[in-house]
Write a protein that holds these residues in place. Structure first.
Motif, PDB file in Angstrom:
ATOM      1  N   ARG A  86       0.861  -1.193   0.000  1.00 47.36           N
ATOM      2  CA  ARG A  86       0.000   0.000   0.000  1.00 47.36           C
ATOM      3  C   ARG A  86       0.893   1.238   0.000  1.00 47.36           C
ATOM      4  O   ARG A  86       2.120   1.135   0.110  1.00 47.36           O
ATOM      5  CB  ARG A  86      -0.968  -0.039   1.174  1.00 47.36           C
ATOM      6  N   SER A  87       0.299   2.415  -0.124  1.00 42.93           N
ATOM      7  CA  SER A  87       1.086   3.664  -0.220  1.00 42.93           C
ATOM      8  C   SER A  87       2.039   3.833   0.945  1.00 42.93           C
ATOM      9  O   SER A  87       3.167   4.281   0.776  1.00 42.93           O
ATOM     10  CB  SER A  87       0.155   4.877  -0.276  1.00 42.93           C
ATOM     11  N   THR A  88       1.581   3.494   2.125  1.00 38.52           N
ATOM     12  CA  THR A  88       2.406   3.649   3.325  1.00 38.52           C
ATOM     13  C   THR A  88       3.159   2.364   3.651  1.00 38.52           C
ATOM     14  O   THR A  88       3.769   2.260   4.709  1.00 38.52           O
ATOM     15  CB  THR A  88       1.539   4.043   4.534  1.00 38.52           C
ATOM     16  N   GLY A  89       3.119   1.411   2.747  1.00 38.15           N
ATOM     17  CA  GLY A  89       3.744   0.112   2.989  1.00 38.15           C
ATOM     18  C   GLY A  89       5.256   0.180   3.034  1.00 38.15           C
ATOM     19  O   GLY A  89       5.876   1.036   2.409  1.00 38.15           O
ATOM     20  N   SER A  90       5.806  -0.767   3.756  1.00 35.87           N
ATOM     21  CA  SER A  90       7.252  -0.800   3.935  1.00 35.87           C
ATOM     22  C   SER A  90       7.956  -1.678   2.901  1.00 35.87           C
ATOM     23  O   SER A  90       9.170  -1.837   2.955  1.00 35.87           O
ATOM     24  CB  SER A  90       7.569  -1.335   5.335  1.00 35.87           C
ATOM     25  N   GLY A  91       7.206  -2.238   1.962  1.00 28.73           N
ATOM     26  CA  GLY A  91       7.779  -3.155   0.986  1.00 28.73           C
ATOM     27  C   GLY A  91       8.766  -2.502   0.042  1.00 28.73           C
ATOM     28  O   GLY A  91       8.519  -1.422  -0.488  1.00 28.73           O
ATOM     29  N   ALA A  92       9.876  -3.184  -0.153  1.00 33.26           N
ATOM     30  CA  ALA A  92      10.920  -2.673  -1.046  1.00 33.26           C
ATOM     31  C   ALA A  92      10.643  -3.007  -2.504  1.00 33.26           C
ATOM     32  O   ALA A  92      11.247  -2.424  -3.395  1.00 33.26           O
ATOM     33  CB  ALA A  92      12.269  -3.257  -0.629  1.00 33.26           C
ATOM     34  N   TYR A  93       9.732  -3.961  -2.747  1.00 33.81           N
ATOM     35  CA  TYR A  93       9.513  -4.457  -4.114  1.00 33.81           C
ATOM     36  C   TYR A  93       8.036  -4.405  -4.474  1.00 33.81           C
ATOM     37  O   TYR A  93       7.396  -5.429  -4.688  1.00 33.81           O
ATOM     38  CB  TYR A  93      10.045  -5.886  -4.238  1.00 33.81           C
ATOM     39  N   LYS A  94       7.498  -3.218  -4.592  1.00 41.38           N
ATOM     40  CA  LYS A  94       6.095  -3.063  -4.959  1.00 41.38           C
ATOM     41  C   LYS A  94       5.946  -3.378  -6.441  1.00 41.38           C
ATOM     42  O   LYS A  94       6.754  -2.931  -7.260  1.00 41.38           O
ATOM     43  CB  LYS A  94       5.619  -1.648  -4.658  1.00 41.38           C
ATOM     44  N   PRO A  95       4.917  -4.148  -6.793  1.00 45.56           N
ATOM     45  CA  PRO A  95       4.745  -4.444  -8.220  1.00 45.56           C
ATOM     46  C   PRO A  95       4.408  -3.178  -8.995  1.00 45.56           C
ATOM     47  O   PRO A  95       3.788  -2.261  -8.462  1.00 45.56           O
ATOM     48  CB  PRO A  95       3.565  -5.427  -8.232  1.00 45.56           C
ATOM     49  N   LYS A  96       4.846  -3.139 -10.220  1.00 46.80           N
ATOM     50  CA  LYS A  96       4.471  -2.018 -11.096  1.00 46.80           C
ATOM     51  C   LYS A  96       3.148  -2.329 -11.775  1.00 46.80           C
ATOM     52  O   LYS A  96       2.339  -1.446 -12.011  1.00 46.80           O
ATOM     53  CB  LYS A  96       5.561  -1.777 -12.138  1.00 46.80           C
ATOM     54  N   TYR A  97       2.953  -3.626 -12.072  1.00 45.49           N
ATOM     55  CA  TYR A  97       1.742  -4.064 -12.759  1.00 45.49           C
ATOM     56  C   TYR A  97       1.150  -5.272 -12.047  1.00 45.49           C
ATOM     57  O   TYR A  97       1.855  -6.014 -11.361  1.00 45.49           O
ATOM     58  CB  TYR A  97       2.047  -4.475 -14.207  1.00 45.49           C
ATOM     59  N   TRP A  98      -0.138  -5.470 -12.259  1.00 47.23           N
ATOM     60  CA  TRP A  98      -0.853  -6.649 -11.771  1.00 47.23           C
ATOM     61  C   TRP A  98      -1.503  -7.310 -12.974  1.00 47.23           C
ATOM     62  O   TRP A  98      -1.998  -6.623 -13.877  1.00 47.23           O
ATOM     63  CB  TRP A  98      -1.934  -6.239 -10.779  1.00 47.23           C
ATOM     64  N   VAL A  99      -1.489  -8.624 -13.000  1.00 46.24           N
ATOM     65  CA  VAL A  99      -2.202  -9.388 -14.012  1.00 46.24           C
ATOM     66  C   VAL A  99      -3.104 -10.377 -13.281  1.00 46.24           C
ATOM     67  O   VAL A  99      -2.820 -10.766 -12.145  1.00 46.24           O
ATOM     68  CB  VAL A  99      -1.251 -10.137 -14.981  1.00 46.24           C
ATOM     69  N   ALA A 100      -4.182 -10.762 -13.942  1.00 44.33           N
ATOM     70  CA  ALA A 100      -5.111 -11.695 -13.301  1.00 44.33           C
ATOM     71  C   ALA A 100      -5.842 -12.503 -14.369  1.00 44.33           C
ATOM     72  O   ALA A 100      -5.877 -12.119 -15.546  1.00 44.33           O
ATOM     73  CB  ALA A 100      -6.120 -10.934 -12.441  1.00 44.33           C
ATOM     74  N   ALA A 101      -6.412 -13.596 -13.923  1.00 44.75           N
ATOM     75  CA  ALA A 101      -7.273 -14.427 -14.767  1.00 44.75           C
ATOM     76  C   ALA A 101      -8.475 -14.825 -13.932  1.00 44.75           C
ATOM     77  O   ALA A 101      -8.389 -14.895 -12.699  1.00 44.75           O
ATOM     78  CB  ALA A 101      -6.529 -15.676 -15.240  1.00 44.75           C
ATOM     79  N   VAL A 151       1.469  -6.381 -21.738  1.00 48.19           N
ATOM     80  CA  VAL A 151       2.559  -6.247 -20.772  1.00 48.19           C
ATOM     81  C   VAL A 151       3.825  -5.740 -21.468  1.00 48.19           C
ATOM     82  O   VAL A 151       4.490  -4.814 -20.979  1.00 48.19           O
ATOM     83  CB  VAL A 151       2.833  -7.586 -20.045  1.00 48.19           C
ATOM     84  N   LEU A 152       4.145  -6.307 -22.600  1.00 47.85           N
ATOM     85  CA  LEU A 152       5.344  -5.870 -23.340  1.00 47.85           C
ATOM     86  C   LEU A 152       5.233  -4.420 -23.782  1.00 47.85           C
ATOM     87  O   LEU A 152       6.220  -3.680 -23.735  1.00 47.85           O
ATOM     88  CB  LEU A 152       5.581  -6.793 -24.539  1.00 47.85           C
ATOM     89  N   ARG A 153       4.059  -3.999 -24.199  1.00 50.70           N
ATOM     90  CA  ARG A 153       3.868  -2.621 -24.629  1.00 50.70           C
ATOM     91  C   ARG A 153       4.002  -1.654 -23.441  1.00 50.70           C
ATOM     92  O   ARG A 153       4.563  -0.580 -23.581  1.00 50.70           O
ATOM     93  CB  ARG A 153       2.504  -2.441 -25.278  1.00 50.70           C
ATOM     94  N   GLU A 154       3.454  -2.040 -22.307  1.00 54.59           N
ATOM     95  CA  GLU A 154       3.499  -1.186 -21.111  1.00 54.59           C
ATOM     96  C   GLU A 154       4.898  -1.110 -20.515  1.00 54.59           C
ATOM     97  O   GLU A 154       5.331  -0.065 -20.085  1.00 54.59           O
ATOM     98  CB  GLU A 154       2.522  -1.698 -20.050  1.00 54.59           C
ATOM     99  N   ALA A 155       5.568  -2.257 -20.473  1.00 56.65           N
ATOM    100  CA  ALA A 155       6.889  -2.321 -19.838  1.00 56.65           C
ATOM    101  C   ALA A 155       7.932  -1.706 -20.748  1.00 56.65           C
ATOM    102  O   ALA A 155       8.900  -1.163 -20.339  1.00 56.65           O
ATOM    103  CB  ALA A 155       7.250  -3.754 -19.504  1.00 56.65           C
TER     104      ALA A 155
END
Length: 155
Positions: A86-101, A151-155
């Motif tokens: 989350r915005s205030t999260g302490s994570g060092a590796y926040k995803p840039k994108y999410w994919v789902a099915a 994904v390739l176009r965005e990245a």
């Protein structure tokens, strides 16, 4: 194989030819592997997205989290992911994108982490897992190759 792992494997299959294999590449590290690597000093924290790669010619790595959308339209998140990303999260590796099915594996989705932040930020989870609706800004596809191309176009 869990459907989330299947999604990661299928997506990886289509983007692999465009990945710079001289750079870090991580695919679906489970919690134990991430925790062990964190204790060994490899990572700053164990909340790692499902795909971590650098495209050929890119300067920065791309981090992607994969989810399955349940029949109720929600995705399951771990409390550790919510706390880290989350915005205030302490994570060092926040995803840039999410994919789902979806569960029937015939609808595929893409959204940016920045669009998911309002949903993550207002969640007040008190359990180890929670389910959240993906953001309205998600893009929908009928196949994994279409998702991979996006994904390739965005990245």
């Amino acid at each position: 194989m869990k459907q989330e792992n299947r999604l990661v494997a299928e997506l990886y299959r289509f983007i692999a030819p465009f990945i710079d294999t001289t750079k870090d590449l991580f695919v679906s590290l489970d919690g134990q592997a991430a925790s062990t690597a964190t204790k060994a000093g490899r990572f700053a924290d164990a909340a790692l997205p499902d795909l971590w790669f650098t495209l050929l010619g890119a300067d920065n790595c791309t981090l992607i989290e994969a989810k399955i959308i349940e029949n109720n339209g929600k995705a399951l998140l771990m409390q550790s992911q919510l706390s880290a990303w989350r915005s205030t999260g302490s994570g060092a590796y926040k995803p840039k994108y999410w994919v789902a099915a979806n569960r029937s594996f015939d609808r595929f989705y893409f959204w940016r982490h920045e669009h998911f932040l309002p949903v993550l930020d207002k969640s007040k989870a008190k359990t180890n897992t929670l389910t959240l609706y993906p953001p309205l800004e998600r893009v929908e596809f009928a196949s994994v190759p279409e998702l991979a191309l996006h994904v390739l176009r965005e990245a």
